[in-house]
Design a protein around this motif. Structure first.
Motif, PDB file in Angstrom:
ATOM      1  N   ASN A   1       0.843  -1.174   0.000  1.00 56.20           N
ATOM      2  CA  ASN A   1       0.000   0.000   0.000  1.00 56.20           C
ATOM      3  C   ASN A   1       0.901   1.255   0.000  1.00 56.20           C
ATOM      4  O   ASN A   1       1.427   1.649   1.020  1.00 56.20           O
ATOM      5  CB  ASN A   1      -0.851  -0.065   1.279  1.00 56.20           C
ATOM      6  CG  ASN A   1      -1.713   1.137   1.441  1.00 56.20           C
ATOM      7  OD1 ASN A   1      -1.657   2.055   0.645  1.00 56.20           O
ATOM      8  ND2 ASN A   1      -2.520   1.117   2.489  1.00 56.20           N
ATOM      9  N   ASN A   2       1.048   1.863  -1.183  1.00 53.51           N
ATOM     10  CA  ASN A   2       1.983   2.975  -1.321  1.00 53.51           C
ATOM     11  C   ASN A   2       1.610   4.226  -0.537  1.00 53.51           C
ATOM     12  O   ASN A   2       2.460   5.069  -0.279  1.00 53.51           O
ATOM     13  CB  ASN A   2       2.162   3.329  -2.791  1.00 53.51           C
ATOM     14  CG  ASN A   2       3.423   2.670  -3.337  1.00 53.51           C
ATOM     15  OD1 ASN A   2       4.354   2.408  -2.589  1.00 53.51           O
ATOM     16  ND2 ASN A   2       3.428   2.391  -4.621  1.00 53.51           N
ATOM     17  N   ASP A   3       0.329   4.326  -0.153  1.00 60.57           N
ATOM     18  CA  ASP A   3      -0.111   5.500   0.614  1.00 60.57           C
ATOM     19  C   ASP A   3       0.654   5.608   1.934  1.00 60.57           C
ATOM     20  O   ASP A   3       0.775   6.678   2.507  1.00 60.57           O
ATOM     21  CB  ASP A   3      -1.607   5.398   0.968  1.00 60.57           C
ATOM     22  CG  ASP A   3      -2.462   5.471  -0.274  1.00 60.57           C
ATOM     23  OD1 ASP A   3      -1.905   5.804  -1.345  1.00 60.57           O
ATOM     24  OD2 ASP A   3      -3.668   5.193  -0.171  1.00 60.57           O
ATOM     25  N   LEU A   4       1.131   4.465   2.411  1.00 59.22           N
ATOM     26  CA  LEU A   4       1.802   4.465   3.715  1.00 59.22           C
ATOM     27  C   LEU A   4       3.165   5.139   3.673  1.00 59.22           C
ATOM     28  O   LEU A   4       3.733   5.484   4.698  1.00 59.22           O
ATOM     29  CB  LEU A   4       1.975   3.024   4.214  1.00 59.22           C
ATOM     30  CG  LEU A   4       0.705   2.261   4.556  1.00 59.22           C
ATOM     31  CD1 LEU A   4       1.045   0.842   4.970  1.00 59.22           C
ATOM     32  CD2 LEU A   4      -0.048   2.948   5.689  1.00 59.22           C
ATOM     33  N   LYS A   5       3.679   5.319   2.465  1.00 57.99           N
ATOM     34  CA  LYS A   5       5.037   5.891   2.330  1.00 57.99           C
ATOM     35  C   LYS A   5       5.182   7.240   3.001  1.00 57.99           C
ATOM     36  O   LYS A   5       6.249   7.582   3.486  1.00 57.99           O
ATOM     37  CB  LYS A   5       5.393   6.018   0.847  1.00 57.99           C
ATOM     38  CG  LYS A   5       5.920   4.724   0.285  1.00 57.99           C
ATOM     39  CD  LYS A   5       6.817   4.951  -0.887  1.00 57.99           C
ATOM     40  CE  LYS A   5       7.690   3.741  -1.098  1.00 57.99           C
ATOM     41  NZ  LYS A   5       8.329   3.677  -2.370  1.00 57.99           N
ATOM     42  N   ASN A   6       4.114   8.023   2.977  1.00 57.19           N
ATOM     43  CA  ASN A   6       4.234   9.373   3.541  1.00 57.19           C
ATOM     44  C   ASN A   6       3.590   9.518   4.919  1.00 57.19           C
ATOM     45  O   ASN A   6       3.370  10.630   5.381  1.00 57.19           O
ATOM     46  CB  ASN A   6       3.629  10.386   2.563  1.00 57.19           C
ATOM     47  CG  ASN A   6       4.350  10.351   1.233  1.00 57.19           C
ATOM     48  OD1 ASN A   6       5.571  10.259   1.210  1.00 57.19           O
ATOM     49  ND2 ASN A   6       3.598  10.359   0.146  1.00 57.19           N
ATOM     50  N   GLU A   7       3.306   8.402   5.531  1.00 60.81           N
ATOM     51  CA  GLU A   7       2.718   8.457   6.871  1.00 60.81           C
ATOM     52  C   GLU A   7       3.692   9.096   7.861  1.00 60.81           C
ATOM     53  O   GLU A   7       4.869   8.728   7.900  1.00 60.81           O
ATOM     54  CB  GLU A   7       2.430   7.026   7.362  1.00 60.81           C
ATOM     55  CG  GLU A   7       1.112   6.475   6.916  1.00 60.81           C
ATOM     56  CD  GLU A   7      -0.064   7.244   7.492  1.00 60.81           C
ATOM     57  OE1 GLU A   7       0.096   7.861   8.561  1.00 60.81           O
ATOM     58  OE2 GLU A   7      -1.125   7.226   6.851  1.00 60.81           O
ATOM     59  N   GLU A   8       3.177   9.998   8.683  1.00 62.66           N
ATOM     60  CA  GLU A   8       4.112  10.649   9.603  1.00 62.66           C
ATOM     61  C   GLU A   8       4.492   9.768  10.795  1.00 62.66           C
ATOM     62  O   GLU A   8       5.420  10.085  11.531  1.00 62.66           O
ATOM     63  CB  GLU A   8       3.576  12.002  10.078  1.00 62.66           C
ATOM     64  CG  GLU A   8       2.255  11.905  10.803  1.00 62.66           C
ATOM     65  CD  GLU A   8       1.885  13.255  11.412  1.00 62.66           C
ATOM     66  OE1 GLU A   8       1.352  13.231  12.530  1.00 62.66           O
ATOM     67  OE2 GLU A   8       2.137  14.283  10.761  1.00 62.66           O
ATOM     68  N   ASN A   9       3.779   8.658  10.974  1.00 66.21           N
ATOM     69  CA  ASN A   9       4.162   7.743  12.051  1.00 66.21           C
ATOM     70  C   ASN A   9       4.836   6.470  11.544  1.00 66.21           C
ATOM     71  O   ASN A   9       4.886   5.458  12.240  1.00 66.21           O
ATOM     72  CB  ASN A   9       2.960   7.408  12.926  1.00 66.21           C
ATOM     73  CG  ASN A   9       2.664   8.552  13.893  1.00 66.21           C
ATOM     74  OD1 ASN A   9       3.383   9.549  13.920  1.00 66.21           O
ATOM     75  ND2 ASN A   9       1.614   8.419  14.665  1.00 66.21           N
ATOM     76  N   ILE A  10       5.353   6.556  10.310  1.00 64.88           N
ATOM     77  CA  ILE A  10       6.230   5.486   9.814  1.00 64.88           C
ATOM     78  C   ILE A  10       7.546   6.167   9.448  1.00 64.88           C
ATOM     79  O   ILE A  10       7.615   6.983   8.538  1.00 64.88           O
ATOM     80  CB  ILE A  10       5.622   4.770   8.584  1.00 64.88           C
ATOM     81  CG1 ILE A  10       4.278   4.134   8.954  1.00 64.88           C
ATOM     82  CG2 ILE A  10       6.588   3.701   8.067  1.00 64.88           C
ATOM     83  CD1 ILE A  10       3.638   3.309   7.856  1.00 64.88           C
ATOM     84  N   LEU A  11       8.579   5.869  10.205  1.00 66.77           N
ATOM     85  CA  LEU A  11       9.802   6.669  10.099  1.00 66.77           C
ATOM     86  C   LEU A  11      11.058   5.831   9.885  1.00 66.77           C
ATOM     87  O   LEU A  11      11.106   4.647  10.238  1.00 66.77           O
ATOM     88  CB  LEU A  11       9.971   7.487  11.383  1.00 66.77           C
ATOM     89  CG  LEU A  11       8.867   8.510  11.681  1.00 66.77           C
ATOM     90  CD1 LEU A  11       8.994   9.013  13.110  1.00 66.77           C
ATOM     91  CD2 LEU A  11       8.922   9.676  10.706  1.00 66.77           C
ATOM     92  N   TYR A  12      12.052   6.487   9.306  1.00 69.16           N
ATOM     93  CA  TYR A  12      13.394   5.915   9.151  1.00 69.16           C
ATOM     94  C   TYR A  12      14.367   6.840   9.878  1.00 69.16           C
ATOM     95  O   TYR A  12      14.052   8.008  10.117  1.00 69.16           O
ATOM     96  CB  TYR A  12      13.806   5.895   7.678  1.00 69.16           C
ATOM     97  CG  TYR A  12      13.057   4.922   6.806  1.00 69.16           C
ATOM     98  CD1 TYR A  12      13.610   3.689   6.480  1.00 69.16           C
ATOM     99  CD2 TYR A  12      11.817   5.250   6.261  1.00 69.16           C
ATOM    100  CE1 TYR A  12      12.939   2.798   5.654  1.00 69.16           C
ATOM    101  CE2 TYR A  12      11.136   4.361   5.434  1.00 69.16           C
ATOM    102  CZ  TYR A  12      11.704   3.136   5.127  1.00 69.16           C
ATOM    103  OH  TYR A  12      11.050   2.256   4.309  1.00 69.16           O
TER     104      TYR A  12
END
Ligand SMILES: Cc1cc2nc3c(=O)[nH]c(=O)nc-3n(C[C@H](O)[C@H](O)[C@H](O)COP(=O)(O)OP(=O)(O)OC[C@H]3O[C@@H](n4cnc5c(N)ncnc54)[C@H](O)[C@@H]3O)c2cc1C
Lengths: 414, 104
Positions: free
Chosen positions: A122-133
């Protein structure tokens, strides 16, 4: 030749770059030295970003290698906020955003490495602010805020950085769930026993591991995420931090004649396949004469010293880089140190019985130390890990009996 | 002033080419024994506030156990990065087989 005026250009403003610029000035006060970096900061240390900075024990401003004054006084120009996107090795010109166009006589590529990205269905998750590197100061600042707010954080990837972030989150009395696709923590270069001891420590602090686990999918449910593992286990979380390894930052050079094989290939003098083009640090796959093979390292001391050696060679000193690799990781009160190469050996022996006195595994080849890895509370393994590097560098034969006997001092054998 | 000399330990308590940690009030030091005598420096590395007590002493140098910055023991000079600021050094004397440090 040394005093001839040259245009020396360094792409990337990290550790290798900072130390290279300092070293160039020790040999050459006349040439122009310019660092071009896409970051908005002067070169800084990355290790604290996953450790003390996350728990507010170190300020981000205190992570610079050298102050602005150093660059001014040494006449080193640092051009910030410029991403180099093209390079013409024939005309010796690099170009970047903001109409940046610079020519060089000698070029050092020190672009480091970048995070490997997790593939999402699900590419929408790429810009989630609570998924971080985590790679730079901005990432670390975001994580610093998020870990204070989160309730049930998940870390994907049990490499050094993932584990260090987990240990930092634990300081806020939160339990972390860690997911790893392989069967052990920190990869195969770390002795299994040591990775088990690190795992145990995390578990004692309340962290939970899912090893041998692949992620089937990640979905968003209201403000939370649901991670489904391949055996259909579901994990709910409000913060995901991903640390699944890094890759050399070579994309700008990919369509050029520069030879790239797991990083920019360089010889023991940091020279690439193109004349006057050097590479150092995380981005370089360098020939190591001691081991007779190419290697790419992602470590602090290597970035520092490889940068220094690249600079010496740029200045015409022709000195080969033969440093024995060394790195460390800090998690809770544990300090892990690794020297040399630990996955190529014909014999091994351990020293010390527990993490209080320190445990070290020595890996030998024909009775010579090839690598060593140790774990202890505080810096207790430091001395012997350092001595292992020195014994290895000098190719001194040493018996397993001596290495395993904690009452024998190893410095006697140097 | 004579009372600035603090007793650290007996000579035999420090092995050759080694150090011991010495704490006094809220300060901490390293006292070294080299071939040609005893020396003392601040105990904390100038790079990242780590104690030097677990560091390797070799060739009159002390190496930080955490990030391998190196200092010259006799002068306190930072000789290898990441250490860049020097360590403070202190006078040491031996009397009646006892080692004293002057921490003033
Ligand atoms: C969070 C974290 C924790 C770490 N902890 C440890 C540790 O405990 N122990 C240890 O031994 N090592 C550790 N490391 C590894 C160590 O920090 C690296 O090996 C070291 O920073 C590499 O230095 P470098 O100069 O090669 O690259 P970097 O420091 O990554 O610098 C490269 C620079 O180049 C810039 N750049 C890249 N491409 C371009 C371009 N096209 N144009 C302009 N600029 C560009 C990047 O933005 C970056 O600023 C850690 C790394 C990280 C990220």
């Amino acid at each position: 030749m040394k005093n001839e005026h040259k245009n020396i250009l360094i792409i990337g403003g990290g550790q290798a770059s900072a130390y290279a610029s300092q070293e160039i000035r020790k040999h050459d006060s006349k040439s122009t030295v310019t660092i071009v970096t896409e970051e908005k900061f002067l070169p800084y240390e990355r290790p604290p970003l996953s450790k003390n900075c996350l728990v507010d024990k170190r300020k981000y401003e205190d992570c610079l290698f050298f102050s602005e004054k150093f660059y001014d006084e040494n006449n080193i120009e640092v051009k910030k906020n410029i991403h180099i996107n093209n390079i013409d090795f024939n005309k010796k010109i690099i170009t970047g955003n903001s109409n940046c166009k610079l020519s060089y006589d000698k070029l050092l590529i020190a672009t480091g490495s970048k995070n490997r990205e997790l593939e999402f269905e699900n590419n929408d998750l790429k810009n989630e602010e609570n998924i971080l590197y985590l790679r730079n100061i901005d990432d670390s600042k975001k994580i610093n805020l998020k870990i204070k707010e989160c309730n049930n954080p998940v870390i994907i990837g049990c490499g050094f950085i993932g584990l260090e972030i987990a240990a930092s989150i634990s300081q806020f009395e939160k339990k972390v769930t860690l997911i790893e696709k392989s069967s052990q923590l920190m990869g195969r270069v770390i002795p299994e026993e040591i990775s088990k001891l690190v795992k145990l420590k995390h578990e004692q602090e309340g962290n939970i591991f899912f090893l041998n686990s692949n992620i089937k999918k990640i979905e968003k449910e209201n403000k939370e995420f649901v991670i489904t593992l391949d055996f259909n286990k579901e994990i709910k979380t409000d913060l995901i931090i991903i640390g699944v390894g890094s890759i050399p930052n070579t994309s700008v050079f990919e369509n050029s004649e520069l030879i790239i094989e797991n990083g920019i290939k360089v010889n023991e003098f940091c020279q690439s396949s193109i004349e006057d083009v050097f590479a150092a640090g995380d981005v370089a796959n360098f020939y190591h004469p001691h081991y007779g093979k190419y290697m790419r390292l992602e470590s602090y001391k290597h970035a520092q010293n490889h940068g220094i050696f690249a600079a010496k060679n740029i200045c015409g000193l022709k000195e080969s880089y033969v440093d024995i690799p060394w790195m460390w990781s800090d998690q809770f009160d544990l300090n892990l140190q690794l020297s040399g190469v630990c996955d190529d050996y014909d014999d091994m022996v351990s020293r010390g019985k527990d993490i209080r006195e320190g445990i070290i595994y020595f890996f030998l080849k024909k009775n010579i130390i090839h690598g060593a890895c140790g774990l202890a509370i505080g810096g207790k393994v430091a001395k012997n890990i350092r001595l292992a590097s020195k014994l290895s560098e000098k190719k001194i034969k040493i018996s397993k009996e001596i290495l395993s006997d904690t009452s024998t001092k190893l410095n006697k054998y140097l | 002033m004579s009372d600035d000399w603090k007793l650290v330990c007996k000579v035999e308590d420090i092995e050759m080419e080694d150090l011991i940690r010495f704490d006094h009030d809220d300060k901490t030091f390293c006292v070294y024994r080299l071939e040609d005598g005893f020396y003392a420096t601040d105990g904390i590395c100038t790079h990242e506030a780590v104690h030097l007590e677990e560091g390797l002493v070799m060739d009159s140098e002390i190496e930080c156990p955490m990030h391998q910055g190196i200092f010259d023991i006799k002068s306190g000079k930072a000789v290898s990065p990441p250490a860049c600021d020097d360590l403070k050094t202190y006078p040491v004397k031996v009397e009646n087989e006892e080692v004293y440090i002057n921490i003033n």
